[in-house]
Design a protein around this motif. Structure first.
Motif, mmCIF file in Angstrom:
data_model
loop_
_atom_site.group_PDB
_atom_site.id
_atom_site.type_symbol
_atom_site.label_atom_id
_atom_site.label_comp_id
_atom_site.label_asym_id
_atom_site.label_seq_id
_atom_site.Cartn_x
_atom_site.Cartn_y
_atom_site.Cartn_z
ATOM 1 N N MET A 1 -6.530 -5.068 -15.682
ATOM 2 C CA MET A 1 -5.913 -4.411 -14.524
ATOM 3 C C MET A 1 -5.393 -3.030 -14.933
ATOM 4 N N PRO A 2 -5.821 -1.975 -14.228
ATOM 5 C CA PRO A 2 -5.315 -0.641 -14.585
ATOM 6 C C PRO A 2 -3.832 -0.521 -14.280
ATOM 7 N N ARG A 3 -3.136 0.233 -15.096
ATOM 8 C CA ARG A 3 -1.700 0.444 -14.891
ATOM 9 C C ARG A 3 -1.528 1.598 -13.913
ATOM 10 N N SER A 4 -1.564 1.238 -12.628
ATOM 11 C CA SER A 4 -1.620 2.234 -11.562
ATOM 12 C C SER A 4 -0.255 2.754 -11.140
ATOM 13 N N ILE A 5 0.831 2.105 -11.567
ATOM 14 C CA ILE A 5 2.172 2.602 -11.280
ATOM 15 C C ILE A 5 2.782 3.074 -12.598
ATOM 16 N N VAL A 6 3.090 4.368 -12.636
ATOM 17 C CA VAL A 6 3.534 5.016 -13.868
ATOM 18 C C VAL A 6 4.992 5.451 -13.686
ATOM 19 N N ILE A 7 5.890 4.761 -14.379
ATOM 20 C CA ILE A 7 7.312 5.083 -14.289
ATOM 21 C C ILE A 7 7.677 6.061 -15.404
ATOM 22 N N THR A 8 8.333 7.156 -15.053
ATOM 23 C CA THR A 8 8.894 8.026 -16.081
ATOM 24 C C THR A 8 10.358 7.635 -16.283
ATOM 25 N N MET A 9 10.757 7.489 -17.534
ATOM 26 C CA MET A 9 12.065 6.936 -17.869
ATOM 27 C C MET A 9 13.212 7.859 -17.476
ATOM 28 N N GLY A 10 12.915 9.146 -17.258
ATOM 29 C CA GLY A 10 13.972 10.087 -16.927
ATOM 30 C C GLY A 10 14.726 10.525 -18.164
ATOM 31 N N ASP A 11 15.908 11.082 -17.970
ATOM 32 C CA ASP A 11 16.726 11.533 -19.094
ATOM 33 C C ASP A 11 17.106 10.322 -19.954
ATOM 34 N N PRO A 12 16.771 10.352 -21.257
ATOM 35 C CA PRO A 12 17.041 9.185 -22.106
ATOM 36 C C PRO A 12 18.519 8.813 -22.229
ATOM 37 N N SER A 13 19.413 9.745 -21.905
ATOM 38 C CA SER A 13 20.840 9.448 -21.985
ATOM 39 C C SER A 13 21.422 8.982 -20.661
ATOM 40 N N GLY A 14 20.595 8.948 -19.615
ATOM 41 C CA GLY A 14 21.063 8.534 -18.303
ATOM 42 C C GLY A 14 20.798 7.068 -18.022
ATOM 43 N N SER B 1 -3.457 11.962 -12.561
ATOM 44 C CA SER B 1 -4.514 12.898 -12.143
ATOM 45 C C SER B 1 -5.896 12.345 -12.463
ATOM 46 N N ALA B 2 -5.969 11.543 -13.506
ATOM 47 C CA ALA B 2 -7.253 10.967 -13.928
ATOM 48 C C ALA B 2 -7.493 9.573 -13.355
ATOM 49 N N LEU B 3 -6.512 9.031 -12.627
ATOM 50 C CA LEU B 3 -6.642 7.663 -12.119
ATOM 51 C C LEU B 3 -6.381 7.642 -10.620
ATOM 52 N N PRO B 4 -7.431 7.756 -9.808
ATOM 53 C CA PRO B 4 -7.246 7.696 -8.354
ATOM 54 C C PRO B 4 -6.574 6.384 -7.943
ATOM 55 N N GLY B 5 -5.721 6.474 -6.922
ATOM 56 C CA GLY B 5 -5.037 5.286 -6.456
ATOM 57 C C GLY B 5 -3.860 4.885 -7.316
ATOM 58 N N SER B 6 -3.287 5.866 -8.024
ATOM 59 C CA SER B 6 -2.115 5.600 -8.848
ATOM 60 C C SER B 6 -0.922 6.373 -8.310
ATOM 61 N N CYS B 7 0.267 6.047 -8.803
ATOM 62 C CA CYS B 7 1.480 6.679 -8.291
ATOM 63 C C CYS B 7 2.518 6.790 -9.399
ATOM 64 N N ILE B 8 3.202 7.928 -9.449
ATOM 65 C CA ILE B 8 4.319 8.114 -10.374
ATOM 66 C C ILE B 8 5.609 7.676 -9.692
ATOM 67 N N VAL B 9 6.441 6.951 -10.421
ATOM 68 C CA VAL B 9 7.795 6.631 -9.975
ATOM 69 C C VAL B 9 8.751 7.234 -10.996
ATOM 70 N N MET C 1 14.046 -0.483 -7.320
ATOM 71 C CA MET C 1 13.196 -1.496 -6.701
ATOM 72 C C MET C 1 12.598 -0.977 -5.392
ATOM 73 N N SER C 2 13.389 -0.217 -4.630
ATOM 74 C CA SER C 2 12.868 0.372 -3.391
ATOM 75 C C SER C 2 11.765 1.377 -3.704
ATOM 76 N N ALA C 3 11.964 2.173 -4.749
ATOM 77 C CA ALA C 3 10.954 3.165 -5.136
ATOM 78 C C ALA C 3 9.663 2.489 -5.585
ATOM 79 N N LEU C 4 9.782 1.416 -6.355
ATOM 80 C CA LEU C 4 8.591 0.695 -6.799
ATOM 81 C C LEU C 4 7.865 0.051 -5.624
ATOM 82 N N SER C 5 8.617 -0.439 -4.656
ATOM 83 C CA SER C 5 8.005 -1.019 -3.464
ATOM 84 C C SER C 5 7.243 0.044 -2.677
#
Length: 324
Positions: A1-14, A104-112, A309-313
């Motif tokens: 299964m492709p990892r189509s939802i890509v979460i960026t961790m944000g500021d590591p101290s936050g 950009s290289a994976l159509p049907g994906s989303c950044i959170v 959780m709302s953002a992931l939904s």
């Protein structure tokens, strides 16, 4: 299964690592299998431990159930919560940069995106007003918009992180019209067959026929008329002191806000923990939590992960909706 939802961790101290770990712990195995976190693995491990998350931190090539993290090494990370540090700003940028490469290289994906700190970002030499401007630059997009979406009220902004004086100048016929079009297109993509859109006025009582300014007559009314001529169900301008109440009561699916606070204040009043920040006008999909890094509570297992959780939904809905 492709990892189509890509979460960026944000500021590591936050609080980004905390809310991510908690949200993924509550996700289904199937949803975790299609999700990857771009960030700092030791920080994610620390956050999971603090939060009592009983899931292993795994790598992108691992097949077991867990929180999948693609580790990005950044020199000088303090690996302490609650600190404002340029190295954390550099890390925030690199996580976003990598997420853009993947989606950009994976159509049907989303950044959170988890929250970043603008001061740390700029201290690292990345001079952006936030995620939206950074993503527009990285994707070479000429224009972008911020949508705040919630169950009973959704708002898209003509402008965001600029002074009020500059915001009024940016509310041109062309920009307002393009904002209406962009909001209409997105809502249709998300399953609203015939979006009902209202445009909030700039001046008190929309200028009261010139008594309190002419901006509503010279910029907003022509933009609304042009959109109506294209078949878009849009009305306005409507005085901002009533339009949000009407939308919240169900009269409209979307309000066009003219500037940052005009749109953020009502959303944060009625959906502080559940509103999702969505970037429109980009060649990739991105949504985000609608809160900051909260350095004062980071690393204390206090941060509420409801917004993540709302953002992931919402990201799942965009992935399911298919290509723009």
């Amino acid at each position: 299964m492709p990892r189509s939802i890509v979460i960026t961790m944000g500021d590591p101290s936050g609080v980004g690592a905390e809310v991510t770990a908690k949200a993924l712990a509550q996700a289904s195995i199937k949803d975790r299998a299609r999700t990857v976190v771009i960030g700092d693995r030791p920080t994610m491990e620390l956050a999971a431990s603090i939060c009592g998350v009983d899931l292993p931190i795994i790598g992108p090539d691992d097949t077991e159930d867990g929180i999948c993290v693609e580790h990005i090494e950044v020199a000088g990370l303090p690996r302490q919560f609650g600190l404002l540090d340029p190295a954390c700003g550099e890390a925030s940028f690199r996580y976003i940069e990598r997420a853009v490469e993947i989606t950009s290289a994976l159509p049907g994906s989303c950044i959170v995106t988890a929250p970043i700190n603008k001061e740390a970002l700029n201290a690292a030499g990345h001079h952006y007003d936030g995620h939206t401007g950074m993503l527009a630059h990285l994707t070479k997009s000429k224009s972008s918009w911020m949508l705040l979406a919630s169950e009973k009220l959704s708002v898209v902004h003509v402008s965001t992180h600029v002074s009020l004086r500059d915001a009024i100048e940016r509310a041109t016929i062309e920009r307002v019209l393009e904002t209406i079009r962009t909001g209409n297109t997105h809502l249709k993509r998300m399953g609203v067959a015939a979006p009902r859109i209202a445009v909030a006025g700039i001046n008190p009582h929309c200028g009261e026929n010139g008594l309190f300014g002419t901006d509503d007559d010279t910029a907003l009314r022509p933009a609304v008329a042009a959109a109506q001529a294209e078949g878009i169900d849009v009305v306005g301008p409507i005085s901002a002191d009533t339009v949000y109440y009407r939308a919240y009561q169900g009269a409209f699916d979307l309000v066009i806000a003219q500037y940052h606070d005009q749109g953020h204040i009502p959303i944060k009043l009625v959906a502080f923990d559940t509103a999702v920040n969505v970037s429109l006008g980009l060649p990739i999909d991105r949504c985000s939590v609608d809160h900051g890094t909260a350095f004062d509570i980071a690393g204390k297992n206090i941060a509420d992960h409801t917004n993540m959780m709302s953002a992931l939904s919402y990201a799942s809905r965009m992935v399911s909706a298919g290509k723009k």
